[in-house]
Structures are given as C-alpha cells and as structure tokens.
Design a protein around this motif. Structure first.
Motif, PDB file in Angstrom:
ATOM      1  N   VAL A  45       0.809  -1.218   0.000  1.00 27.96           N
ATOM      2  CA  VAL A  45       0.000   0.000   0.000  1.00 27.96           C
ATOM      3  C   VAL A  45       0.845   1.272   0.000  1.00 27.96           C
ATOM      4  CG1 VAL A  45      -1.971  -1.114   1.108  1.00 27.96           C
ATOM      5  CG2 VAL A  45      -0.247   0.042   2.533  1.00 27.96           C
ATOM      6  N   THR A  46       2.145   1.147   0.198  1.00 23.38           N
ATOM      7  CA  THR A  46       3.016   2.329   0.166  1.00 23.38           C
ATOM      8  C   THR A  46       3.534   2.621  -1.235  1.00 23.38           C
ATOM      9  OG1 THR A  46       5.119   1.171   0.616  1.00 23.38           O
ATOM     10  CG2 THR A  46       3.761   1.788   2.517  1.00 23.38           C
ATOM     11  N   LYS A  47       3.163   1.775  -2.207  1.00 24.98           N
ATOM     12  CA  LYS A  47       3.627   1.956  -3.589  1.00 24.98           C
ATOM     13  C   LYS A  47       2.417   2.177  -4.493  1.00 24.98           C
ATOM     14  CE  LYS A  47       7.699  -0.961  -2.924  1.00 24.98           C
ATOM     15  NZ  LYS A  47       8.400  -2.189  -3.351  1.00 24.98           N
ATOM     16  N   ARG A  48       2.404   3.322  -5.161  1.00 23.62           N
ATOM     17  CA  ARG A  48       1.237   3.687  -5.962  1.00 23.62           C
ATOM     18  C   ARG A  48       0.942   2.655  -7.052  1.00 23.62           C
ATOM     19  NH1 ARG A  48      -0.921   6.490 -10.252  1.00 23.62           N
ATOM     20  NH2 ARG A  48      -2.726   7.775  -9.707  1.00 23.62           N
ATOM     21  N   LYS A  70       9.652   6.458   9.677  1.00 24.31           N
ATOM     22  CA  LYS A  70       9.164   6.540   8.299  1.00 24.31           C
ATOM     23  C   LYS A  70       8.346   5.314   7.911  1.00 24.31           C
ATOM     24  CE  LYS A  70      12.886   9.547   6.640  1.00 24.31           C
ATOM     25  NZ  LYS A  70      14.086   9.649   5.796  1.00 24.31           N
ATOM     26  N   ARG A  71       8.784   4.146   8.356  1.00 19.73           N
ATOM     27  CA  ARG A  71       8.078   2.923   7.991  1.00 19.73           C
ATOM     28  C   ARG A  71       6.652   2.925   8.520  1.00 19.73           C
ATOM     29  NH1 ARG A  71      12.456   0.005   8.165  1.00 19.73           N
ATOM     30  NH2 ARG A  71      12.395  -0.143  10.438  1.00 19.73           N
ATOM     31  N   VAL A  72       6.489   3.317   9.775  1.00 24.59           N
ATOM     32  CA  VAL A  72       5.155   3.347  10.381  1.00 24.59           C
ATOM     33  C   VAL A  72       4.283   4.411   9.720  1.00 24.59           C
ATOM     34  CG1 VAL A  72       3.893   3.829  12.512  1.00 24.59           C
ATOM     35  CG2 VAL A  72       5.924   2.378  12.570  1.00 24.59           C
ATOM     36  N   MET A  73       4.828   5.575   9.467  1.00 30.54           N
ATOM     37  CA  MET A  73       4.061   6.633   8.811  1.00 30.54           C
ATOM     38  C   MET A  73       3.683   6.240   7.383  1.00 30.54           C
ATOM     39  SD  MET A  73       3.615   8.993  11.075  1.00 30.54           S
ATOM     40  CE  MET A  73       3.132  10.438  10.148  1.00 30.54           C
ATOM     41  N   ASP A  74       4.614   5.591   6.683  1.00 34.44           N
ATOM     42  CA  ASP A  74       4.352   5.201   5.291  1.00 34.44           C
ATOM     43  C   ASP A  74       3.203   4.215   5.187  1.00 34.44           C
ATOM     44  OD1 ASP A  74       6.266   6.841   4.235  1.00 34.44           O
ATOM     45  OD2 ASP A  74       7.756   5.272   3.887  1.00 34.44           O
ATOM     46  N   LEU A 114      -0.281   5.808   7.300  1.00 33.14           N
ATOM     47  CA  LEU A 114      -0.885   7.053   6.830  1.00 33.14           C
ATOM     48  C   LEU A 114      -0.769   7.230   5.314  1.00 33.14           C
ATOM     49  CD1 LEU A 114      -2.373   9.608   7.562  1.00 33.14           C
ATOM     50  CD2 LEU A 114      -0.180  10.679   8.149  1.00 33.14           C
ATOM     51  N   THR A 115       0.444   7.117   4.786  1.00 30.03           N
ATOM     52  CA  THR A 115       0.611   7.260   3.339  1.00 30.03           C
ATOM     53  C   THR A 115      -0.135   6.163   2.592  1.00 30.03           C
ATOM     54  OG1 THR A 115       2.789   8.265   3.668  1.00 30.03           O
ATOM     55  CG2 THR A 115       2.281   7.477   1.454  1.00 30.03           C
ATOM     56  N   GLY A 116      -0.154   4.963   3.163  1.00 33.97           N
ATOM     57  CA  GLY A 116      -0.900   3.874   2.528  1.00 33.97           C
ATOM     58  C   GLY A 116      -2.375   4.196   2.400  1.00 33.97           C
ATOM     59  N   VAL A 165       5.361   7.114  19.661  1.00 32.11           N
ATOM     60  CA  VAL A 165       5.092   8.418  19.039  1.00 32.11           C
ATOM     61  C   VAL A 165       4.863   8.280  17.541  1.00 32.11           C
ATOM     62  CG1 VAL A 165       6.305   9.763  20.795  1.00 32.11           C
ATOM     63  CG2 VAL A 165       7.568   8.942  18.796  1.00 32.11           C
ATOM     64  N   ASN A 166       5.541   7.325  16.900  1.00 32.69           N
ATOM     65  CA  ASN A 166       5.332   7.125  15.465  1.00 32.69           C
ATOM     66  C   ASN A 166       3.929   6.595  15.181  1.00 32.69           C
ATOM     67  OD1 ASN A 166       5.923   4.645  16.637  1.00 32.69           O
ATOM     68  ND2 ASN A 166       7.584   4.129  15.229  1.00 32.69           N
TER      69      ASN A 166
END
Length: 245
Positions: free
Chosen positions: A64-67, A108-112, A115-117, A153-154
């Motif tokens: 899900v982190t890759k369009r 970054k991994r958790v946010m990606d 949230l980004t996913g 926190v992440n």
C-alpha cells in the motif's frame, strides 16, 4: 444490516482484525478482496477457507506504500467485480521505541504504511467511487491517535494523522455521495500487540466493561457502517471503547 453483493476491499487483511473483517463480510455474502504484502501463505489459506462458503473472493498482493501496487489492486478488483463499493484502510504496522531510541527508518516505515498507505488507496479507489457517484471509505484509526501513547510516538502520530485525513477527505468527497469515516477500536488482541501483556493489562484495567467482545463489536460496527441502514453519516470518528482516565 445487509451488505450482500457489496464489493469490499480490505487492505492488510491476511491476518489480525483485517482477516476477521473479510471473514465476516464473506459470511454476509459480500464480494471481498483480501490484500497482503508479505504474508502470502496466510493470505492464500484465508482465500481457500472463504471460498468454501463464498466464491466471490479474490486475493491480491500489493504494497500500500507503492502507488503502482495500489493501482494494480484496484485494477484486479475492477476486472473481477466491475465496481468497488467500500474501501477499508486497515493495513498497519507498529515499531515501538522511546523517542530517544527511535531511528528515522522506524518513524518513516510506520508513517508510510499507516498514513501514506491510506492516502494512496483512498486516492486511487476514490476515482472509481466518484464515477459511480457513491462509495464508502472506512479508516481504521486507534485510541492512541486520540490520546497518544508513550514509546509509540510514530504509531500515535500516524493514527492522529489518519483521523485528520478522515475529516478532511469526508468534506472533499461528500459532494460525490462518498462517506468517509474512521473507527478507533478498543484494545483488540492482534498480531501487532499479542506479545505485550503489559499494554493488555493496562487497557483492561481502564475499561468500564469487560472487553472480550471488542473484536465482535468492531466487526459488527464495520458491517453497520457499510450497510444501507446508515447513509447520512460522514466525517465522523467513532470510538469503540469504554476506557476511563
């Protein structure tokens, strides 16, 4: 609460609460899409299990982190079912550390993923829903996005961001008859937290009610949000928890 024949995509659904959701949706005669990134064996076993009672089920590997993967997830869904009625942004990870020990990669991994996913999946699947002039997006957030949690926190930031994302996206997509809501479930034992007895103990101590029904409450509420019994609610953050303090 009828969701039969609805096409429902659940990201990160080979294990945990995502698995529970696709099993429940399939039992309700929905058309379900199992998504996984790494757990191929678990995804295929779940697919085989569901196919015993519902043939309208497919499994799609997609990060899900890759369009490009998310686009393929949509394309395979559309090729099989011809539409998409609901997207459940469930894929999530946690990597717990005190902030002084948390490396940037962990942040970054958790946010990606968390949230980004959700952003990428919502962006791609919303296009189809806009053309259909209807659809539902449900984001699986967390109590920790509302309250915060030490040494997470992440994770807390990603879920807080998902809550803000939900409210903003609902305002953007409402004109197309697309509902966007988020659920903050209570403590549910999953692959992410099953080894953390301390967090389970703290959560249980703060609950007004016994939480052995947390998983079934969560599943039933998701079905309710996807059904035609509720059609005028969007931009809401639902907390399924009885904790105090």
């Amino acid at each position: 609460m009828d969701i039969s024949d609805k096409v429902i995509v659940v990201t990160g659904s080979s294990r945990g609460i995502g698995k529970s959701l696709v099993e429940a949706f399939a039992h309700e005669n929905a058309k379900v899409v199992i998504n996984y990134c790494h757990s191929e064996k678990a995804a295929n076993e779940l697919h085989h299990q569901i196919r015993q009672y519902n043939e309208n089920c497919i499994v799609v590997k997609a990060d899900v982190t890759k369009r490009e993967d998310v686009v393929r997830l949509y394309q395979e869904t559309y090729e099989r079912f011809g539409r998409v009625d609901a997207l459940i942004n469930n894929a999530g990870v946690c990597e717990d550390h005190a902030i002084r020990d948390m490396e940037e990669d962990s942040w970054k991994r958790v946010m990606d993923v968390n949230l980004t996913g959700a952003y990428l999946c919502s962006r791609v699947f919303a296009e189809a829903m806009i053309r259909q002039k209807e659809g539902t997006i449900v984001n699986i957030a967390s109590i920790k996005g509302l309250e915060g949690c030490a040494n997470q926190v992440n994770y807390s930031a990603s879920k807080a961001g998902l809550i803000g994302f939900t409210k903003a996206l609902a305002k953007e997509l409402g004109q197309f008859n697309i509902a966007v809501n988020a659920i903050c479930p209570g403590f549910i034992v999953t692959d992410l937290n099953c080894r953390n007895e301390e967090k389970k103990r703290i959560a249980e101590k703060r609950c007004l009610l016994q939480n052995e029904h947390a998983r079934t409450d969560f599943i039933h509420f998701c079905i309710f949000l996807l059904s035609n019994r509720i059609q005028g609610v969007s931009g809401r953050i639902f907390t399924l928890d009885s904790r105090i303090g």
